[in-house]
Enzyme design. Structure first.
Site, PDB file in Angstrom:
ATOM      1  N   ALA A 232      -4.789  37.088   9.730  1.00 47.05           N
ATOM      2  CA  ALA A 232      -4.227  37.050   8.379  1.00 47.05           C
ATOM      3  C   ALA A 232      -2.915  36.278   8.415  1.00 47.05           C
ATOM      4  CB  ALA A 232      -4.015  38.481   7.872  1.00 47.05           C
ATOM      5  N   GLY A 233      -2.964  34.997   8.049  1.00 46.54           N
ATOM      6  CA  GLY A 233      -1.783  34.135   8.122  1.00 46.54           C
ATOM      7  C   GLY A 233      -1.025  34.079   6.812  1.00 46.54           C
ATOM      8  N   GLY A 234       0.054  33.323   6.823  1.00 49.99           N
ATOM      9  CA  GLY A 234       0.904  33.189   5.641  1.00 49.99           C
ATOM     10  C   GLY A 234       0.172  32.607   4.449  1.00 49.99           C
ATOM     11  N   THR A 235      -0.788  31.736   4.701  1.00 51.06           N
ATOM     12  CA  THR A 235      -1.523  31.085   3.606  1.00 51.06           C
ATOM     13  C   THR A 235      -3.003  31.454   3.609  1.00 51.06           C
ATOM     14  OG1 THR A 235      -0.054  29.170   3.874  1.00 51.06           O
ATOM     15  CG2 THR A 235      -2.023  28.857   2.502  1.00 51.06           C
ATOM     16  N   LEU A 236      -3.630  31.363   4.792  1.00 48.15           N
ATOM     17  CA  LEU A 236      -5.072  31.586   4.877  1.00 48.15           C
ATOM     18  C   LEU A 236      -5.389  32.735   5.822  1.00 48.15           C
ATOM     19  CD1 LEU A 236      -6.282  27.851   5.281  1.00 48.15           C
ATOM     20  CD2 LEU A 236      -6.277  29.207   3.185  1.00 48.15           C
TER      21      LEU A 236
ATOM     22  N   GLU B 226       0.095  37.828  17.519  1.00 49.18           N
ATOM     23  CA  GLU B 226      -0.460  36.546  17.064  1.00 49.18           C
ATOM     24  C   GLU B 226      -0.543  35.495  18.174  1.00 49.18           C
ATOM     25  OE1 GLU B 226       1.592  35.108  13.625  1.00 49.18           O
ATOM     26  OE2 GLU B 226       0.542  33.195  13.645  1.00 49.18           O
TER      27      GLU B 226
ATOM     28  N   THR C 190       1.277  27.557   8.140  1.00 47.31           N
ATOM     29  CA  THR C 190       2.187  27.450   7.003  1.00 47.31           C
ATOM     30  C   THR C 190       3.481  26.801   7.494  1.00 47.31           C
ATOM     31  OG1 THR C 190       1.235  29.523   6.224  1.00 47.31           O
ATOM     32  CG2 THR C 190       3.224  28.756   5.115  1.00 47.31           C
TER      33      THR C 190
ATOM     34  N   GLY D  65       2.121  23.124   7.296  1.00 45.55           N
ATOM     35  CA  GLY D  65       1.120  23.015   6.227  1.00 45.55           C
ATOM     36  C   GLY D  65       1.651  23.441   4.869  1.00 45.55           C
TER      37      GLY D  65
ATOM     38  N   SER E   5      -4.820  25.195  10.518  1.00 43.02           N
ATOM     39  CA  SER E   5      -5.700  24.754   9.415  1.00 43.02           C
ATOM     40  C   SER E   5      -5.183  23.524   8.692  1.00 43.02           C
ATOM     41  CB  SER E   5      -5.871  25.880   8.392  1.00 43.02           C
ATOM     42  OG  SER E   5      -6.266  27.073   9.002  1.00 43.02           O
TER      43      SER E   5
HETATM   44  N1  LIG Z   1      -8.289  25.709   1.272  1.00 42.37           N
HETATM   45  C1  LIG Z   1      -6.995  25.588   1.568  1.00 42.37           C
HETATM   46  N2  LIG Z   1      -6.070  26.064   0.735  1.00 42.37           N
HETATM   47  C2  LIG Z   1      -4.758  25.976   1.016  1.00 42.37           C
HETATM   48  N3  LIG Z   1      -4.287  25.387   2.160  1.00 42.37           N
HETATM   49  C3  LIG Z   1      -5.174  24.890   3.024  1.00 42.37           C
HETATM   50  C4  LIG Z   1      -6.567  24.972   2.797  1.00 42.37           C
HETATM   51  N4  LIG Z   1      -7.217  24.418   3.856  1.00 42.37           N
HETATM   52  C5  LIG Z   1      -6.274  24.009   4.697  1.00 42.37           C
HETATM   53  N5  LIG Z   1      -5.023  24.273   4.216  1.00 42.37           N
HETATM   54  C6  LIG Z   1      -3.787  23.908   4.927  1.00 42.37           C
HETATM   55  O1  LIG Z   1      -3.656  24.814   5.994  1.00 42.37           O
HETATM   56  C7  LIG Z   1      -2.339  25.382   5.993  1.00 42.37           C
HETATM   57  C8  LIG Z   1      -2.382  26.787   6.547  1.00 42.37           C
HETATM   58  O2  LIG Z   1      -2.763  26.719   7.903  1.00 42.37           O
HETATM   59  P1  LIG Z   1      -3.101  28.030   8.754  1.00 42.37           P
HETATM   60  O3  LIG Z   1      -4.233  28.759   8.141  1.00 42.37           O
HETATM   61  O4  LIG Z   1      -3.248  27.603  10.169  1.00 42.37           O
HETATM   62  O5  LIG Z   1      -1.748  28.810   8.535  1.00 42.37           O
HETATM   63  P2  LIG Z   1      -1.493  30.371   8.348  1.00 42.37           P
HETATM   64  O6  LIG Z   1      -2.092  31.094   9.510  1.00 42.37           O
HETATM   65  O7  LIG Z   1      -1.925  30.805   6.995  1.00 42.37           O
HETATM   66  O8  LIG Z   1       0.096  30.412   8.402  1.00 42.37           O
HETATM   67  P3  LIG Z   1       1.083  30.993   9.534  1.00 42.37           P
HETATM   68  O9  LIG Z   1       0.341  30.898  10.854  1.00 42.37           O
HETATM   69  O10 LIG Z   1       2.276  30.084   9.495  1.00 42.37           O
HETATM   70  O11 LIG Z   1       1.343  32.398   9.117  1.00 42.37           O
HETATM   71  C9  LIG Z   1      -1.885  25.294   4.549  1.00 42.37           C
HETATM   72  O12 LIG Z   1      -0.481  25.293   4.453  1.00 42.37           O
HETATM   73  C10 LIG Z   1      -2.513  23.989   4.096  1.00 42.37           C
HETATM   74  O13 LIG Z   1      -1.705  22.881   4.432  1.00 42.37           O
HETATM   75 MG   LIG Z   2      -1.534  31.210  11.513  1.00 35.29          MG
END
Ligand SMILES: Nc1ncnc2c1ncn2[C@@H]1O[C@H](COP(=O)(O)OP(=O)(O)OP(=O)(O)O)[C@@H](O)[C@H]1O
Ligand SMILES: [Mg+2]
Length: 273
Positions: free
Chosen positions: A9-13, A76, A105, A127, A231
């Site tokens: 469960a990341g900051g964005t996805l 993590e 993120t 991201g 991502s």
């Molecule tokens: N469908 C989507 N919607 C939004 N962002 C996306 C999508 N697909 C890819 N991204 C990109 O992927 C990034 C998030 O990457 P990732 O999932 O690795 O991070 P996270 O695990 O959520 O964040 P963190 O690890 O910093 O807590 C977003 O900031 C964006 O640039």
């Molecule tokens: Mg992450």
């Protein structure tokens, strides 16, 4: 119905990994803000699976899931490294020592050597910057649209190259290197810069900032390999190309894993077995 699922469960996805009945690895992602969709997906498809969580939003998700069982959590960075190791093996990549940059993120930079790893640092350029600055410059909120437009852009009027500054002087370093990301917007007399150009400039800035930090870390630790994950690289060839060419120019070896954003989820899945 899987018996175990790994969730990052990341900051964005929020990324989920599990093995299906044929023992094939399956991956799916959701917006972390849509916990209702995540809960619904788990309850509908894998209600009996044991879950292992990782990621900054793990605690929030755990509360939301209201599971009667205690859900185990893995740090993590440990989960991410386990996922990276697994993918290196699957893809037959020989790599014992490497700098690893997770472009989520934000961006976190690690070193992996002799089966151990430690965090070296990071940057808030990642991201989130791509979607946030991209939105600020263009108003576009759809990730896929943003990436598609950025590929059509030209950042030559957005950035200033070393050769733009040195013009007729002897170059002290490679003239093709960027001297200033976005400096051209203020200093170059170009009238029309499109959304595409601005988005291309954002990708350039992120790719070059992250790659240059990794290259400096690689130099400091005498490491040749740099593995880029997260991502932000998903369906984003422009960013990959920028990072790849810059890393090669600086005489390091770039690696991109097939399942860019899923290392943490895969690691959580493996650790739960
Ligand atoms: N469908 C989507 N919607 C939004 N962002 C996306 C999508 N697909 C890819 N991204 C990109 O992927 C990034 C998030 O990457 P990732 O999932 O690795 O991070 P996270 O695990 O959520 O964040 P963190 O690890 O910093 O807590 C977003 O900031 C964006 O640039
Ligand atoms: Mg992450």
């Amino acid at each position: 119905m899987a018996t175990k699922i790994g969730i990052d469960a990341g900051g964005t996805l929020t990324k989920i990994a599990y093995f299906d009945e044929n023992l094939e690895l399956q991956l799916i992602s959701f917006l972390s803000s849509d916990m209702q969709a995540i809960k619904y997906w788990i309850e509908t498809n894998h209600s009996l699976a044991s879950i292992c969580l990782t990621g900054g939003r793990a605690e929030q998700l755990k509360k939301y899931l209201l599971s009667p069982m205690d859900i185990p959590y893995i740090v993590e960075f440990d989960a991410t490294m386990a996922g990276v190791m697994y993918q290196l093996k699957q893809e037959n990549i020989e790599c014992e020592k490497a700098i690893i940059a997770n472009i989520g993120t934000g961006t976190s930079i690690h070193i992996m050597k002799e089966n151990s790893h430690s965090r070296l640092g990071g940057t808030g350029i990642g991201g989130g910057t791509l979607i946030g600055l991209g939105q600020a410059l263009t108003g576009i909120t759809d990730y896929k649209e943003m990436i598609a437009l950025s590929k059509l852009g030209d950042r030559s009027s957005i950035d200033i190259l070393v050769s733009d500054i040195y013009e007729n002087n002897k170059l002290p370093i490679n003239g093709a290197l960027t001297a200033s990301n976005f400096g051209g917007v203020a200093l170059k007399k170009t009238l029309n810069r499109s959304y595409e150009d601005h988005l291309s400039g954002v990708q350039g800035m992120i790719g070059e900032v992250v790659a240059s930090l990794c290259i400096q870390a690689a130099d400091a630790h005498h490491v040749e390999n740099i593995i880029y994950i997260g991502s932000t690289l998903e369906n984003n060839d422009l960013l990959k190309n920028i990072m790849e060419s810059y890393t090669i120019l600086k005489e390091k070896k770039p690696f991109f894993l097939e399942k860019h954003g899923y290392s943490g989820a895969i690691g959580a899945l493996l650790e739960s077995i």
